[in-house]
Design a protein around this motif. Structure first.
Motif, mmCIF file in Angstrom:
data_model
loop_
_atom_site.group_PDB
_atom_site.id
_atom_site.type_symbol
_atom_site.label_atom_id
_atom_site.label_comp_id
_atom_site.label_asym_id
_atom_site.label_seq_id
_atom_site.Cartn_x
_atom_site.Cartn_y
_atom_site.Cartn_z
ATOM 1 N N PHE A 180 1.496 12.028 -36.453
ATOM 2 C CA PHE A 180 0.812 12.107 -35.169
ATOM 3 C C PHE A 180 0.061 10.826 -34.805
ATOM 4 C CE2 PHE A 180 0.528 16.792 -36.422
ATOM 5 C CZ PHE A 180 1.700 17.107 -35.760
ATOM 6 N N ASP A 181 0.207 9.808 -35.586
ATOM 7 C CA ASP A 181 -0.510 8.549 -35.325
ATOM 8 C C ASP A 181 0.429 7.386 -35.636
ATOM 9 O OD1 ASP A 181 -2.174 6.374 -35.101
ATOM 10 O OD2 ASP A 181 -3.658 7.069 -36.560
ATOM 11 N N ARG A 182 1.138 6.927 -34.613
ATOM 12 C CA ARG A 182 2.165 5.910 -34.823
ATOM 13 C C ARG A 182 1.838 4.592 -34.110
ATOM 14 N NH1 ARG A 182 7.473 9.747 -33.798
ATOM 15 N NH2 ARG A 182 6.424 11.696 -34.384
ATOM 16 N N ALA A 183 0.560 4.300 -33.991
ATOM 17 C CA ALA A 183 0.151 3.079 -33.308
ATOM 18 C C ALA A 183 0.722 1.828 -33.977
ATOM 19 C CB ALA A 183 -1.377 2.994 -33.262
ATOM 20 N N HIS A 184 0.943 1.907 -35.291
ATOM 21 C CA HIS A 184 1.434 0.734 -36.025
ATOM 22 C C HIS A 184 2.948 0.768 -36.228
ATOM 23 C CE1 HIS A 184 -2.427 -1.082 -36.716
ATOM 24 N NE2 HIS A 184 -2.911 0.035 -37.217
ATOM 25 N N GLY A 207 -2.687 16.865 -35.173
ATOM 26 C CA GLY A 207 -2.071 16.581 -33.888
ATOM 27 C C GLY A 207 -2.600 17.476 -32.781
ATOM 28 N N ALA A 208 -2.163 17.219 -31.577
ATOM 29 C CA ALA A 208 -2.507 18.066 -30.446
ATOM 30 C C ALA A 208 -1.939 19.463 -30.678
ATOM 31 C CB ALA A 208 -1.939 17.462 -29.163
ATOM 32 N N PRO A 209 -2.492 20.477 -30.000
ATOM 33 C CA PRO A 209 -2.059 21.858 -30.277
ATOM 34 C C PRO A 209 -0.545 22.065 -30.238
ATOM 35 C CG PRO A 209 -4.016 21.866 -28.902
ATOM 36 C CD PRO A 209 -3.608 20.424 -29.045
ATOM 37 N N GLY A 210 0.125 21.537 -29.231
ATOM 38 C CA GLY A 210 1.571 21.729 -29.148
ATOM 39 C C GLY A 210 2.303 21.085 -30.303
ATOM 40 N N ALA A 211 1.885 19.859 -30.654
ATOM 41 C CA ALA A 211 2.517 19.155 -31.768
ATOM 42 C C ALA A 211 2.241 19.868 -33.086
ATOM 43 C CB ALA A 211 2.009 17.717 -31.819
ATOM 44 N N ALA A 212 1.007 20.338 -33.249
ATOM 45 C CA ALA A 212 0.656 21.056 -34.473
ATOM 46 C C ALA A 212 1.459 22.338 -34.605
ATOM 47 C CB ALA A 212 -0.840 21.349 -34.486
ATOM 48 N N ALA A 213 1.716 22.991 -33.484
ATOM 49 C CA ALA A 213 2.505 24.222 -33.520
ATOM 50 C C ALA A 213 3.939 23.947 -33.954
ATOM 51 C CB ALA A 213 2.488 24.888 -32.139
ATOM 52 N N GLU A 214 4.503 22.838 -33.475
ATOM 53 C CA GLU A 214 5.859 22.475 -33.881
ATOM 54 C C GLU A 214 5.902 22.159 -35.372
ATOM 55 O OE1 GLU A 214 9.163 22.904 -33.463
ATOM 56 O OE2 GLU A 214 9.002 21.958 -31.477
ATOM 57 N N LEU A 215 4.898 21.459 -35.862
ATOM 58 C CA LEU A 215 4.820 21.156 -37.289
ATOM 59 C C LEU A 215 4.719 22.444 -38.097
ATOM 60 C CD1 LEU A 215 4.441 19.288 -39.740
ATOM 61 C CD2 LEU A 215 1.998 19.145 -39.143
ATOM 62 N N ALA A 216 3.882 23.366 -37.640
ATOM 63 C CA ALA A 216 3.722 24.637 -38.351
ATOM 64 C C ALA A 216 5.032 25.427 -38.357
ATOM 65 C CB ALA A 216 2.615 25.455 -37.698
ATOM 66 N N ALA A 217 5.785 25.347 -37.269
ATOM 67 C CA ALA A 217 7.059 26.061 -37.205
ATOM 68 C C ALA A 217 8.051 25.515 -38.226
ATOM 69 C CB ALA A 217 7.636 25.957 -35.794
ATOM 70 N N ALA A 224 6.966 25.786 -46.600
ATOM 71 C CA ALA A 224 6.123 24.687 -47.060
ATOM 72 C C ALA A 224 4.845 24.671 -46.230
ATOM 73 C CB ALA A 224 6.865 23.363 -46.915
ATOM 74 N N THR A 225 3.923 23.809 -46.594
ATOM 75 C CA THR A 225 2.694 23.648 -45.809
ATOM 76 C C THR A 225 2.906 22.549 -44.768
ATOM 77 O OG1 THR A 225 1.733 21.943 -47.233
ATOM 78 C CG2 THR A 225 1.347 24.245 -47.859
ATOM 79 N N PRO A 226 2.125 22.556 -43.695
ATOM 80 C CA PRO A 226 2.219 21.460 -42.723
ATOM 81 C C PRO A 226 1.982 20.094 -43.354
ATOM 82 C CG PRO A 226 1.058 23.303 -41.738
ATOM 83 C CD PRO A 226 1.254 23.648 -43.192
ATOM 84 N N ALA A 227 1.068 20.015 -44.308
ATOM 85 C CA ALA A 227 0.818 18.737 -44.967
ATOM 86 C C ALA A 227 2.060 18.268 -45.724
ATOM 87 C CB ALA A 227 -0.371 18.850 -45.922
ATOM 88 N N GLN A 228 2.722 19.183 -46.407
ATOM 89 C CA GLN A 228 3.945 18.814 -47.124
ATOM 90 C C GLN A 228 5.019 18.318 -46.169
ATOM 91 O OE1 GLN A 228 4.485 22.588 -49.210
ATOM 92 N NE2 GLN A 228 4.187 21.546 -51.176
ATOM 93 N N VAL A 229 5.159 18.974 -45.029
ATOM 94 C CA VAL A 229 6.160 18.546 -44.055
ATOM 95 C C VAL A 229 5.792 17.181 -43.487
ATOM 96 C CG1 VAL A 229 7.232 19.073 -41.828
ATOM 97 C CG2 VAL A 229 6.843 20.898 -43.501
ATOM 98 N N SER A 230 4.504 16.938 -43.253
ATOM 99 C CA SER A 230 4.072 15.627 -42.755
ATOM 100 C C SER A 230 4.438 14.525 -43.739
ATOM 101 C CB SER A 230 2.555 15.640 -42.515
ATOM 102 O OG SER A 230 2.201 16.525 -41.486
ATOM 103 N N LEU A 231 4.256 14.779 -45.020
ATOM 104 C CA LEU A 231 4.598 13.793 -46.041
ATOM 105 C C LEU A 231 6.111 13.627 -46.152
ATOM 106 C CD1 LEU A 231 1.973 14.809 -48.750
ATOM 107 C CD2 LEU A 231 1.947 12.725 -47.362
ATOM 108 N N ASP A 273 10.060 14.227 -34.683
ATOM 109 C CA ASP A 273 9.999 12.903 -34.051
ATOM 110 C C ASP A 273 9.380 12.985 -32.665
ATOM 111 O OD1 ASP A 273 11.127 11.688 -36.243
ATOM 112 O OD2 ASP A 273 13.118 11.442 -35.349
ATOM 113 N N LYS A 274 9.645 14.066 -31.969
ATOM 114 C CA LYS A 274 9.170 14.197 -30.589
ATOM 115 C C LYS A 274 7.706 14.576 -30.477
ATOM 116 C CE LYS A 274 13.767 15.585 -28.983
ATOM 117 N NZ LYS A 274 14.603 16.716 -28.478
ATOM 118 N N THR A 275 7.072 14.905 -31.615
ATOM 119 C CA THR A 275 5.676 15.339 -31.562
ATOM 120 C C THR A 275 4.701 14.175 -31.470
ATOM 121 O OG1 THR A 275 5.435 15.369 -33.974
ATOM 122 C CG2 THR A 275 6.179 17.402 -32.905
ATOM 123 N N GLY A 276 5.141 12.994 -31.847
ATOM 124 C CA GLY A 276 4.259 11.837 -31.807
ATOM 125 C C GLY A 276 4.804 10.793 -30.874
ATOM 126 N N THR A 277 3.908 10.114 -30.191
ATOM 127 C CA THR A 277 4.328 9.086 -29.253
ATOM 128 C C THR A 277 3.847 7.736 -29.763
ATOM 129 O OG1 THR A 277 4.180 10.609 -27.410
ATOM 130 C CG2 THR A 277 4.236 8.280 -26.873
#
Length: 279
Positions: A180-184, A207-217, A224-231, A273-277
């Motif tokens: 959710f943080d791709r500034a770099h 992330g924002a609510p919509g993005a967090a919901a997609e991650l949770a899905a 798995a946990t959202p943290a595991q999916v993020s990694l 990929d679509k959850t972060g800009t």
């Protein structure tokens, strides 16, 4: 290089999912004992890259890791950072990458970590009032003396990375980056093109609510946990990414390490990929 390993500087092989030691309490008592157990458990689980810094407790974090892990297991890399010092300021710190200050911090790190050579030393921040050539020149001298193996940078732009590469061989870059943080994103692309290790700090962000919901899905689909999916997303994002999630709890550590075995489908990856800009 394989899916789960990366050679930092082209020769130092580590498992890509590392451990950030910043969150480990270093005070006395039960909290310290728990920190020692977390650090030891990380190594038991196969972690071979541990990130610390002079700034983390002003050396106390380095001392904690040495107490927990020295003598270090073969293949274990404890990377540290210099260039930030304690100060009477609102933040409690200031930049100081003058050559004498860097040399002093490196000598202290060697003593605290109980080693003769720091295999990966990163400049925590570029000092805005000290010429870059002087900062990196000092680290290059320490490298020539055998006290530093490889040199990395932290929180740099593409332009700063390019200038640094004119002075030294840059082995790693440690910038903030997550699903959710791709500034770099441009810095990651530059590292990928050059084969430079990219160590995202704060690799699990909210992330924002919509993005967090997609991650949770996606997490639910994979059990798995959202943290595991993020990694897992980070590991899948680029072969040069070496996430360094931190925690002070063994259970959380075990969950994080297990993320290395999580596999996203192409469809799940596209949704994430679509959850972060990118900025």
């Amino acid at each position: 290089m394989t899916a789960n390993t990366f050679r930092i500087g082209g020769d130092l092989s580590v498992r890509r999912l590392g451990f950030g030691a910043m969150r480990l309490p270093t005070g006395p008592g039960a909290a310290r004992e728990a920190s020692l157990q977390v650090a030891r458990r990380a190594v038991e689980l196969g972690v071979t890259l541990i990130d610390t810094a002079h700034m983390y407790g002003w050396g106390a974090n380095e001392e904690l890791l040495a107490e927990a892990l020295h003598p270090y297991a073969d293949g274990l890399l404890v990377a540290t950072k210099v260039g930030i010092v304690r100060a009477e300021a609102p933040e409690g710190w200031k930049h100081d990458a003058r050559p004498d200050a860097l040399r002093r911090q490196v000598e202290q790190a060697l003593r605290r970590l109980r080693v003769e050579r720091i295999e990966l030393l990163q400049l925590h921040r570029i000092d805005p009032v000290t010429p870059l050539a002087e900062q990196l020149g000092a680290l290059r001298e320490l490298q020539a003396e055998g006290k530093v193996g490889r040199i990395g940078l932290s929180e740099v732009t593409v332009a700063e990375l390019d200038r640094a590469r004119e002075i030294i061989d840059v082995a790693s870059v440690q910038n903030r980056y997550s699903l959710f943080d791709r500034a770099h994103e441009p810095v990651l692309a530059a590292c990928e093109a050059a084969g430079i290790a990219f160590l995202p700090w704060r690799p699990v962000a909210v992330g924002a609510p919509g993005a967090a919901a997609e991650l949770a899905a996606v997490a639910s689909e994979l059990d798995a946990t959202p943290a595991q999916v993020s990694l897992a997303w980070l590991l899948d994002r680029s072969p040069v990414i070496l996430p360094i999630p931190g925690t002070g709890r063994i259970g959380h550590l075990e969950e994080n390490v297990a993320a290395a075995d999580l596999r996203l489908t192409r469809e799940q990856r596209d949704r994430l990929d679509k959850t972060g800009t990118p900025a």
